[in-house]
Scaffold this motif. Structure first.
Motif, mmCIF file in Angstrom:
data_model
loop_
_atom_site.group_PDB
_atom_site.id
_atom_site.type_symbol
_atom_site.label_atom_id
_atom_site.label_comp_id
_atom_site.label_asym_id
_atom_site.label_seq_id
_atom_site.Cartn_x
_atom_site.Cartn_y
_atom_site.Cartn_z
ATOM 1 N N ILE A 6 0.837 -1.207 0.000
ATOM 2 C CA ILE A 6 0.000 0.000 0.000
ATOM 3 C C ILE A 6 0.869 1.254 0.000
ATOM 4 N N LYS A 7 1.967 1.209 0.774
ATOM 5 C CA LYS A 7 2.868 2.356 0.854
ATOM 6 C C LYS A 7 3.558 2.632 -0.475
ATOM 7 N N ASN A 8 3.918 1.574 -1.197
ATOM 8 C CA ASN A 8 4.683 1.735 -2.438
ATOM 9 C C ASN A 8 3.836 2.021 -3.665
ATOM 10 N N ILE A 9 2.535 1.784 -3.577
ATOM 11 C CA ILE A 9 1.669 1.997 -4.750
ATOM 12 C C ILE A 9 1.777 3.447 -5.237
ATOM 13 N N GLU A 10 1.830 3.603 -6.540
ATOM 14 C CA GLU A 10 1.888 4.940 -7.157
ATOM 15 C C GLU A 10 0.476 5.522 -7.160
ATOM 16 N N TRP A 11 0.120 6.176 -6.054
ATOM 17 C CA TRP A 11 -1.248 6.644 -5.876
ATOM 18 C C TRP A 11 -1.636 7.726 -6.879
ATOM 19 N N GLY A 12 -0.658 8.436 -7.408
ATOM 20 C CA GLY A 12 -0.963 9.448 -8.420
ATOM 21 C C GLY A 12 -1.649 8.850 -9.637
ATOM 22 N N VAL A 48 -18.824 -0.178 -12.312
ATOM 23 C CA VAL A 48 -19.105 -0.999 -11.135
ATOM 24 C C VAL A 48 -18.530 -2.409 -11.316
ATOM 25 N N ILE A 49 -18.678 -2.962 -12.512
ATOM 26 C CA ILE A 49 -18.142 -4.291 -12.807
ATOM 27 C C ILE A 49 -16.616 -4.286 -12.729
ATOM 28 N N SER A 50 -16.005 -3.192 -13.151
ATOM 29 C CA SER A 50 -14.544 -3.117 -13.253
ATOM 30 C C SER A 50 -13.849 -3.067 -11.897
ATOM 31 N N ILE A 51 -14.516 -2.510 -10.876
ATOM 32 C CA ILE A 51 -13.872 -2.317 -9.580
ATOM 33 C C ILE A 51 -13.409 -3.638 -8.949
ATOM 34 N N PRO A 52 -14.288 -4.655 -8.810
ATOM 35 C CA PRO A 52 -13.787 -5.928 -8.248
ATOM 36 C C PRO A 52 -12.742 -6.606 -9.126
ATOM 37 N N VAL A 53 -12.842 -6.408 -10.452
ATOM 38 C CA VAL A 53 -11.838 -6.967 -11.364
ATOM 39 C C VAL A 53 -10.482 -6.339 -11.080
ATOM 40 N N MET A 54 -10.455 -5.030 -10.864
ATOM 41 C CA MET A 54 -9.206 -4.339 -10.551
ATOM 42 C C MET A 54 -8.591 -4.863 -9.260
ATOM 43 N N ILE A 55 -9.417 -5.027 -8.237
ATOM 44 C CA ILE A 55 -8.923 -5.527 -6.951
ATOM 45 C C ILE A 55 -8.313 -6.913 -7.121
ATOM 46 N N PHE A 56 -8.969 -7.762 -7.904
ATOM 47 C CA PHE A 56 -8.473 -9.112 -8.165
ATOM 48 C C PHE A 56 -7.120 -9.069 -8.879
ATOM 49 N N VAL A 57 -7.010 -8.193 -9.889
ATOM 50 C CA VAL A 57 -5.768 -8.084 -10.668
ATOM 51 C C VAL A 57 -4.619 -7.589 -9.798
ATOM 52 N N ILE A 58 -4.887 -6.656 -8.910
ATOM 53 C CA ILE A 58 -3.848 -6.119 -8.028
ATOM 54 C C ILE A 58 -3.371 -7.175 -7.032
ATOM 55 N N ALA A 59 -4.277 -8.038 -6.601
ATOM 56 C CA ALA A 59 -3.979 -8.982 -5.526
ATOM 57 C C ALA A 59 -3.002 -10.088 -5.926
ATOM 58 N N ILE A 60 -2.948 -10.418 -7.224
ATOM 59 C CA ILE A 60 -2.122 -11.531 -7.686
ATOM 60 C C ILE A 60 -0.803 -11.006 -8.250
ATOM 61 N N GLU A 61 0.299 -11.695 -7.944
ATOM 62 C CA GLU A 61 1.615 -11.302 -8.448
ATOM 63 C C GLU A 61 1.595 -11.153 -9.974
ATOM 64 N N ARG A 297 10.689 -3.772 -9.662
ATOM 65 C CA ARG A 297 11.670 -4.638 -9.010
ATOM 66 C C ARG A 297 12.394 -5.561 -9.978
ATOM 67 N N ASP A 298 11.859 -5.740 -11.193
ATOM 68 C CA ASP A 298 12.516 -6.615 -12.172
ATOM 69 C C ASP A 298 12.202 -6.142 -13.585
ATOM 70 N N ASP A 299 12.840 -6.782 -14.559
ATOM 71 C CA ASP A 299 12.656 -6.395 -15.955
ATOM 72 C C ASP A 299 11.216 -6.599 -16.421
ATOM 73 N N ASN A 356 -0.253 -2.847 -9.362
ATOM 74 C CA ASN A 356 0.319 -4.119 -8.935
ATOM 75 C C ASN A 356 1.852 -4.054 -8.947
ATOM 76 N N ILE A 357 2.394 -3.586 -10.063
ATOM 77 C CA ILE A 357 3.853 -3.501 -10.222
ATOM 78 C C ILE A 357 4.452 -2.494 -9.244
#
Length: 368
Positions: A6-12, A48-61, A297-299, A356-357
């Motif tokens: 949460i701290k590292n996320i680019e909130w901008g 509205v549909i996109s919001i849970p999809v975004m959360i899911f995408v962020i959660a997985i490496e 953190r990586d290429d 996520n990145i």
């Protein structure tokens, strides 16, 4: 999510995205008041549909998405082939119609191609970053993008196809392509563009270029849309005519006002202040995406972020440029602002991947 993430996320990036979505919904609300707000309601539903999809995408490496990208790439190519057998809409076979909704596979292919191309580049650089500069390896990377691009051109959808190429250019630049290849590519473009105009492009594509060079040559035909768009933007002056009060927008002169020319609606009703704000938000978004590419953190993270930055940069530049008459009309939407469920969901997934990145960086935002 972990506190460090949460701290590292680019909130901008998230803030700019939310502001652009809000501006887009306001513009769509105004542009559809004579149509019972149908497209505005659909766009809100897709959000509205996109919001849970975004959360899911962020959660997985994000590495996981690269691992499954070959499968997604194959599915994407099959969809791009299948869509060509659908009924044309406005002269293009780009959509699957599912009940009241339409689905554009070329939009989701943007995500897949960026991920798969990243996976290819990383594999080719296994024995050193300069390995990608071998001609046959460079050819593999170009072919990876060329296949979906050719299928999209066949629809035809030249604007979306160009977005893929710009994404590839951003990714190759970050990956360390040699300058001589850039110079050769630039020379080839200079040579091939006029050849394509005279011998390859269909008549309707040539017409768009002719109208771009001289809109007044066919003011009631091919030049009509761009003339009305420029009139709308000019009428907005500094602060706009007011929401629901734009002449070109509300009297039906501006078309298509919810998709290709949504920026003209903003310019007319919100004025220079509104239009400039949209441009500034996009520039901050792209700059922050490039920052994520620099600090990943990586290429893999760097290449994905660079490709996403390229997609947003091209869409912003081309859509706003064409509504002002500075670039040829290609029918490309303005991310987060133009109406389109597939486009909105795709772009929000791309934002989620950026978050996520950035969240998984090993150094903080201020580390260099």
């Amino acid at each position: 999510m972990k506190k460090k993430m949460i701290k590292n996320i680019e909130w901008g990036i998230l803030v700019c995205t939310l502001l652009l979505v809000v501006i887009g919904l306001v513009a769509l609300f105004s542009a559809t008041q004579n149509l019972e707000y149908e497209e505005f309601k659909k766009q809100a539903l897709w959000l509205v549909i996109s919001i849970p999809v975004m959360i899911f995408v962020i959660a997985i490496e994000y590495e996981f998405y690269c691992k499954i990208s070959p499968i997604l790439y194959g599915v994407s190519l099959l969809l791009l082939i299948a869509v060509m057998f659908t009924e044309p809409i406005n002269g293009a076979t780009s959509w699957f119609i599912i009940g009241p909704f339409s689905f554009q596979p070329a939009e989701f292919a943007k995500i897949v191609v960026v991920l798969f191309t990243t996976d290819i580049i990383v594999r080719l650089q296994k024995n050193g970053k300069d390995e990608m500069n071998r001609l046959w390896k460079l050819g593999i990377m170009i072919l990876t993008v060329a296949v979906p691009v050719i299928l999209i051109i066949k629809q035809p959808d030249y604007g979306t196809a160009l977005a893929f190429l710009v994404a590839l250019i951003f990714m190759l630049f970050v990956a360390g392509i040699r300058k001589r290849y850039i110079l050769i590519a630039t020379l080839l473009i200079v040579i091939l563009v006029p050849l394509a105009y005279f011998f390859i492009l269909p008549d309707h594509a040539k017409s768009r270029i002719d109208v771009y060079l001289n809109p007044d040559s066919d003011p009631r035909g091919a030049g009509y849309n761009i003339i009305q768009s420029k009139l709308a933007i000019g009428a907005g002056q500094s602060f706009g005519m007011g929401i629901l009060k734009g002449n070109q927008t509300q009297l039906g002169y501006l078309y298509p006002k919810t998709t290709d020319f949504i920026f003209a609606v903003i310019g007319e009703e919100m004025g220079f202040l509104g239009g400039a704000s949209v441009i500034v938000l996009y520039m901050i978004l792209v700059i922050n995406a490039i920052k994520v590419a620099k600090t990943a953190r990586d290429d893999r993270g760097s290449y994905i972020a660079a490709g996403i930055a390229g997609i947003f940069f091209f869409h912003m530049l081309e859509n706003i440029g064409m509504t002002m008459g500075l670039l040829p009309i290609t029918g490309i939407p303005l991310p987060f602002v133009s109406y389109g469920g597939s486009s909105l969901l795709t772009n929000l997934i791309l934002i989620a991947i950026l978050l996520n990145i950035s969240g998984r960086r090993q150094r903080t935002l201020f580390a260099e």
